[in-house]
Design an enzyme around this catalytic site. Sequence first.
Site, PDB file in Angstrom:
ATOM      1  N   GLY A   7     111.337 -27.359  26.253  1.00 58.26           N
ATOM      2  CA  GLY A   7     110.101 -27.621  26.991  1.00 58.26           C
ATOM      3  C   GLY A   7     109.350 -28.821  26.428  1.00 58.26           C
ATOM      4  O   GLY A   7     108.725 -28.703  25.377  1.00 58.26           O
ATOM      5  N   PRO A   8     109.418 -29.968  27.134  1.00 54.73           N
ATOM      6  CA  PRO A   8     108.734 -31.163  26.623  1.00 54.73           C
ATOM      7  C   PRO A   8     107.285 -31.259  27.108  1.00 54.73           C
ATOM      8  O   PRO A   8     106.824 -32.318  27.524  1.00 54.73           O
ATOM      9  CB  PRO A   8     109.592 -32.307  27.187  1.00 54.73           C
ATOM     10  CG  PRO A   8     110.126 -31.761  28.464  1.00 54.73           C
ATOM     11  CD  PRO A   8     110.195 -30.265  28.345  1.00 54.73           C
ATOM     12  N   GLY A  12     105.466 -28.728  22.939  1.00 59.47           N
ATOM     13  CA  GLY A  12     106.852 -29.064  22.598  1.00 59.47           C
ATOM     14  C   GLY A  12     106.920 -30.473  22.018  1.00 59.47           C
ATOM     15  O   GLY A  12     107.585 -30.715  21.001  1.00 59.47           O
ATOM     16  N   LYS A 185      96.431 -13.773  19.803  1.00 59.95           N
ATOM     17  CA  LYS A 185      96.510 -15.015  20.577  1.00 59.95           C
ATOM     18  C   LYS A 185      96.102 -14.754  22.027  1.00 59.95           C
ATOM     19  O   LYS A 185      95.452 -15.576  22.670  1.00 59.95           O
ATOM     20  CB  LYS A 185      97.949 -15.580  20.507  1.00 59.95           C
ATOM     21  CG  LYS A 185      98.149 -16.880  21.291  1.00 59.95           C
ATOM     22  CD  LYS A 185      97.372 -18.040  20.673  1.00 59.95           C
ATOM     23  CE  LYS A 185      97.248 -19.270  21.554  1.00 59.95           C
ATOM     24  NZ  LYS A 185      98.417 -20.084  21.638  1.00 59.95           N
ATOM     25  N   SER A 255      92.086 -27.183  27.629  1.00 65.69           N
ATOM     26  CA  SER A 255      93.006 -26.049  27.463  1.00 65.69           C
ATOM     27  C   SER A 255      94.204 -26.208  28.398  1.00 65.69           C
ATOM     28  O   SER A 255      94.142 -26.912  29.408  1.00 65.69           O
ATOM     29  CB  SER A 255      92.295 -24.727  27.765  1.00 65.69           C
ATOM     30  OG  SER A 255      92.170 -24.564  29.162  1.00 65.69           O
ATOM     31  N   SER A 256      95.282 -25.521  28.059  1.00 67.23           N
ATOM     32  CA  SER A 256      96.504 -25.657  28.865  1.00 67.23           C
ATOM     33  C   SER A 256      96.251 -25.233  30.315  1.00 67.23           C
ATOM     34  O   SER A 256      96.769 -25.841  31.251  1.00 67.23           O
ATOM     35  CB  SER A 256      97.621 -24.820  28.241  1.00 67.23           C
ATOM     36  OG  SER A 256      97.205 -23.482  28.096  1.00 67.23           O
ATOM     37  N   GLU A 268      99.352 -19.820  33.871  1.00 64.65           N
ATOM     38  CA  GLU A 268      99.915 -18.640  33.185  1.00 64.65           C
ATOM     39  C   GLU A 268      98.976 -17.440  33.280  1.00 64.65           C
ATOM     40  O   GLU A 268      99.092 -16.499  32.493  1.00 64.65           O
ATOM     41  CB  GLU A 268     100.163 -18.993  31.709  1.00 64.65           C
ATOM     42  CG  GLU A 268     101.220 -20.070  31.535  1.00 64.65           C
ATOM     43  CD  GLU A 268     101.450 -20.446  30.077  1.00 64.65           C
ATOM     44  OE1 GLU A 268     102.597 -20.352  29.604  1.00 64.65           O
ATOM     45  OE2 GLU A 268     100.481 -20.847  29.415  1.00 64.65           O
TER      46      GLU A 268
HETATM   47  O1  PAF Z   1      96.316 -22.629  25.888  1.00 65.49           O
HETATM   48  C1  PAF Z   1      95.682 -23.375  25.133  1.00 65.49           C
HETATM   49  O2  PAF Z   1      95.142 -24.410  25.516  1.00 65.49           O
HETATM   50  C2  PAF Z   1      95.647 -23.012  23.634  1.00 65.49           C
HETATM   51  O3  PAF Z   1      96.390 -21.848  23.450  1.00 65.49           O
HETATM   52  C3  PAF Z   1      94.254 -22.863  23.041  1.00 65.49           C
HETATM   53  C4  PAF Z   1      94.389 -22.282  21.648  1.00 65.49           C
HETATM   54  C5  PAF Z   1      93.383 -21.993  23.907  1.00 65.49           C
HETATM   55  C6  PAF Z   1      93.600 -24.191  22.763  1.00 65.49           C
HETATM   56  O4  PAF Z   1      93.327 -24.939  23.892  1.00 65.49           O
END
Ligand code: PAF
Length: 302
Positions: A7-8, A12, A185, A255-256, A268
């Site tokens: 996963g790039p 990654g 997490k 954030s992602s 997700e």
């Molecule tokens: O998903 C994300 O972005 C990360 O897991 C986190 C720790 C919330 C930081 O942005």
Amino acid sequence: MKISIVGPGSMGCLFAAKLSAAGTDVTLVDYKAERAGRLSKQGVVVETGEKRETHAISTSADPAVVSGSDGVIFMVKAYSTRAAATRLADCVRSDAWVMTMQNGMGNAEILMAIFGAEKVLAGTTSEGATLLAEGHIRHAGSGETSIGEFDGSDSERVRELSATLNNAGINTTTTGNVRGLLWKKLLINVGINPVTALLRIKNGEILDRQSAHDILCSAVLEAEGIARAEGVDPGNLNAVELVEGVARRTAKNISSMHQDVAAGRQTEIDYICGYVVAAARKHGLRAPVNNTLRNLVAALTE
Ligand code: PAF
């Protein structure tokens, strides 16, 4: 140690660049051959503050590349874990480990079903990285990484991997409580990801906005209650302070989930708030805050 990273994406690329800069033999694995070709040619670009470095990383879409690796780290989105693992299933060496270092829950179970339980390690990281373009990331904040055997046992391979990551400047500890680690997490993701994605704000801004902070608190405390119903020991922690600490340390990070929503990609959310809702149901409980956040984020990309 020879490592393949599947996963790039932002994480990654970050791990591959740091490991490669420290002299580890690392290969990035993609499923798109054309993109893999471009990444191999142009390298991975990492911006940290004013600094910009390019790392030559061999990238391939051929599943056979993992056959030389001592271990394979999965860093794909949670909804792609099954497809990615299935592609590589016949090529991973019989004595190699596989590790999930992904957001969301359920990844380790998929890897166990495909590779066998004895191969599976799990880890979490709160490093903050943003994908600016293909193979081009901004390292927005250092975080903590923790890894362990999924079954909680102590092992030489985990100690070796931890040493390799620390040597690459990835601050890593080992744990015998991976389930607690993954739930911890999850609490961080529950508190930060949907709020930042819905409001289109950076992680740190949650702490500056009273109403955003209120949502973070309700979602995290609700999820913590479900963790306890699951019999998980997330450790001796104040869950809200834990999440606030990560938001502070990754204040400048997008954030992602915010990145996904901004790019119109699938998120997700079903593996984060959706997982909390499903876990609550198993115990005859409800998780209305997480359910609403799940529905709001899902509605953004429906
Ligand atoms: O998903 C994300 O972005 C990360 O897991 C986190 C720790 C919330 C930081 O942005």
